[in-house]
Design an enzyme around this catalytic site. Sequence first.
Site, mmCIF file in Angstrom:
data_model
loop_
_atom_site.group_PDB
_atom_site.id
_atom_site.type_symbol
_atom_site.label_atom_id
_atom_site.label_comp_id
_atom_site.label_asym_id
_atom_site.label_seq_id
_atom_site.Cartn_x
_atom_site.Cartn_y
_atom_site.Cartn_z
ATOM 1 N N GLY A 58 0.767 -1.244 0.000
ATOM 2 C CA GLY A 58 0.000 0.000 0.000
ATOM 3 C C GLY A 58 0.796 1.291 0.000
ATOM 4 N N GLU A 63 4.031 4.169 6.013
ATOM 5 C CA GLU A 63 2.845 3.310 5.925
ATOM 6 C C GLU A 63 1.725 4.068 5.214
ATOM 7 O OE1 GLU A 63 1.482 0.701 5.632
ATOM 8 O OE2 GLU A 63 0.844 -0.277 7.480
ATOM 9 N N ASP A 64 0.852 3.346 4.542
ATOM 10 C CA ASP A 64 -0.250 4.012 3.842
ATOM 11 C C ASP A 64 -1.308 4.504 4.824
ATOM 12 O OD1 ASP A 64 -1.080 1.426 4.503
ATOM 13 O OD2 ASP A 64 -1.804 0.911 2.508
ATOM 14 N N ASP A 114 -5.087 1.804 10.745
ATOM 15 C CA ASP A 114 -6.508 1.487 10.895
ATOM 16 C C ASP A 114 -6.706 0.933 12.313
ATOM 17 O OD1 ASP A 114 -9.155 1.000 9.708
ATOM 18 O OD2 ASP A 114 -8.587 -1.102 9.612
ATOM 19 N N THR A 115 -6.728 -0.382 12.504
ATOM 20 C CA THR A 115 -6.802 -0.914 13.864
ATOM 21 C C THR A 115 -5.502 -0.612 14.625
ATOM 22 O OG1 THR A 115 -5.846 -3.058 13.285
ATOM 23 C CG2 THR A 115 -8.241 -2.842 13.120
ATOM 24 N N THR A 170 -1.008 -3.675 12.597
ATOM 25 C CA THR A 170 0.143 -3.854 11.705
ATOM 26 C C THR A 170 1.326 -3.017 12.176
ATOM 27 O OG1 THR A 170 -1.366 -4.175 9.848
ATOM 28 C CG2 THR A 170 0.936 -3.708 9.306
ATOM 29 N N LYS A 177 -7.071 6.431 10.670
ATOM 30 C CA LYS A 177 -8.493 6.282 11.025
ATOM 31 C C LYS A 177 -8.578 6.052 12.527
ATOM 32 C CE LYS A 177 -9.760 3.335 7.207
ATOM 33 N NZ LYS A 177 -10.466 2.103 6.831
ATOM 34 N N PHE A 230 -13.912 2.915 4.173
ATOM 35 C CA PHE A 230 -12.897 2.212 3.411
ATOM 36 C C PHE A 230 -12.529 3.037 2.193
ATOM 37 C CE2 PHE A 230 -10.798 -1.116 1.019
ATOM 38 C CZ PHE A 230 -10.083 -1.746 2.038
ATOM 39 N N ASP A 284 -5.683 -0.444 -1.850
ATOM 40 C CA ASP A 284 -6.471 -1.336 -2.703
ATOM 41 C C ASP A 284 -7.739 -1.827 -2.031
ATOM 42 O OD1 ASP A 284 -5.096 -3.052 -0.772
ATOM 43 O OD2 ASP A 284 -5.836 -4.710 -1.980
ATOM 44 N N ARG A 336 -5.273 0.495 -6.867
ATOM 45 C CA ARG A 336 -4.045 1.074 -6.295
ATOM 46 C C ARG A 336 -3.477 2.205 -7.155
ATOM 47 N NH1 ARG A 336 -2.062 -2.157 -2.087
ATOM 48 N NH2 ARG A 336 -2.396 -4.388 -2.301
HETATM 49 P P1 IMP Z 1 -4.250 -2.150 10.603
HETATM 50 O O1 IMP Z 1 -3.290 -3.237 10.980
HETATM 51 O O2 IMP Z 1 -5.658 -2.522 10.929
HETATM 52 O O3 IMP Z 1 -3.877 -0.796 11.145
HETATM 53 O O4 IMP Z 1 -4.293 -2.098 9.040
HETATM 54 C C1 IMP Z 1 -3.353 -1.483 8.314
HETATM 55 C C2 IMP Z 1 -3.387 -1.995 6.891
HETATM 56 O O5 IMP Z 1 -4.713 -2.321 6.435
HETATM 57 C C3 IMP Z 1 -2.895 -0.893 5.983
HETATM 58 O O6 IMP Z 1 -1.519 -0.985 5.761
HETATM 59 C C4 IMP Z 1 -3.701 -1.099 4.717
HETATM 60 O O7 IMP Z 1 -2.982 -1.912 3.804
HETATM 61 C C5 IMP Z 1 -4.952 -1.804 5.150
HETATM 62 N N1 IMP Z 1 -6.099 -0.863 5.218
HETATM 63 C C6 IMP Z 1 -6.668 -0.337 6.316
HETATM 64 N N2 IMP Z 1 -7.686 0.480 6.013
HETATM 65 C C7 IMP Z 1 -7.763 0.482 4.672
HETATM 66 C C8 IMP Z 1 -8.615 1.176 3.732
HETATM 67 O O8 IMP Z 1 -9.520 1.973 4.068
HETATM 68 N N3 IMP Z 1 -8.376 0.912 2.424
HETATM 69 C C9 IMP Z 1 -7.406 0.065 1.985
HETATM 70 N N4 IMP Z 1 -6.567 -0.586 2.821
HETATM 71 C C10 IMP Z 1 -6.756 -0.380 4.153
HETATM 72 MG MG MG Z 2 -3.945 -3.394 1.678
#
Ligand code: IMP
Ligand code: MG
Length: 171
Positions: free
Chosen positions: A38, A93-94, A97-98, A101, A125, A146, A153, A159
């Site tokens: 991403g 990082e792109d 979210d949670t 990662t 987010k 999303f 993606d 992408r």
């Molecule tokens: P986390 O571990 O939940 O913080 O997720 C992070 C990863 O989930 C990011 O590096 C993205 O690749 C993917 N991700 C989270 N939200 C989105 C979204 O809205 N669109 C696309 N990819 C997302």
């Molecule tokens: Mg992704």
Amino acid sequence: MKILLSEEQIRERVLDLAEVIAKDSNTKKLHVIFVLKGAFIFCSDLVRSLSRHQIDITLDYIVAKSYVGTESSGDFKLLVDVDIEGKEVLIVEDIIDTGKTILRLKEKLIRKQPASLKVVCLLDKPARREVDVSGDYVGFEIEDEFVVGYGLDCDEKYRYLPFISKMEESD
Ligand code: IMP
Ligand code: MG
């Protein structure tokens, strides 16, 4: 799909982020680690913006995969072994979210004893956060929706879009 952030908005924000990151750098040498897939477009724009501020950059990447469709699977793989001991490291990082990662990635990298470890994410987010982590530099805070484009993606699609769009029911 509805455009959330235009090419112009993204371009200006990336320039601003590069300026602040460059100012904060102690050594003016950054070891940049971007998170595939991403972050590849964001990182390529960011490092070129950083080069305007006379920052020496070395680059590495890490492969992380946590999403299937629009749901986080919580699965995470670290596919590249990076040598960062004593280096000033910037993770690119792109989106956070949670937060799972980036938290796991930070935990793994900190064990390799970098001189410093910071995170820049284009999007954040905060409403979705499940673990206590945040970016040192954040491009844009967005709502719980999303988004795709500019590297992000949905099942490997979109992408390549130069802007960021919200996915809608009809997509
Ligand atoms: P986390 O571990 O939940 O913080 O997720 C992070 C990863 O989930 C990011 O590096 C993205 O690749 C993917 N991700 C989270 N939200 C989105 C979204 O809205 N669109 C696309 N990819 C997302
Ligand atoms: Mg992704």
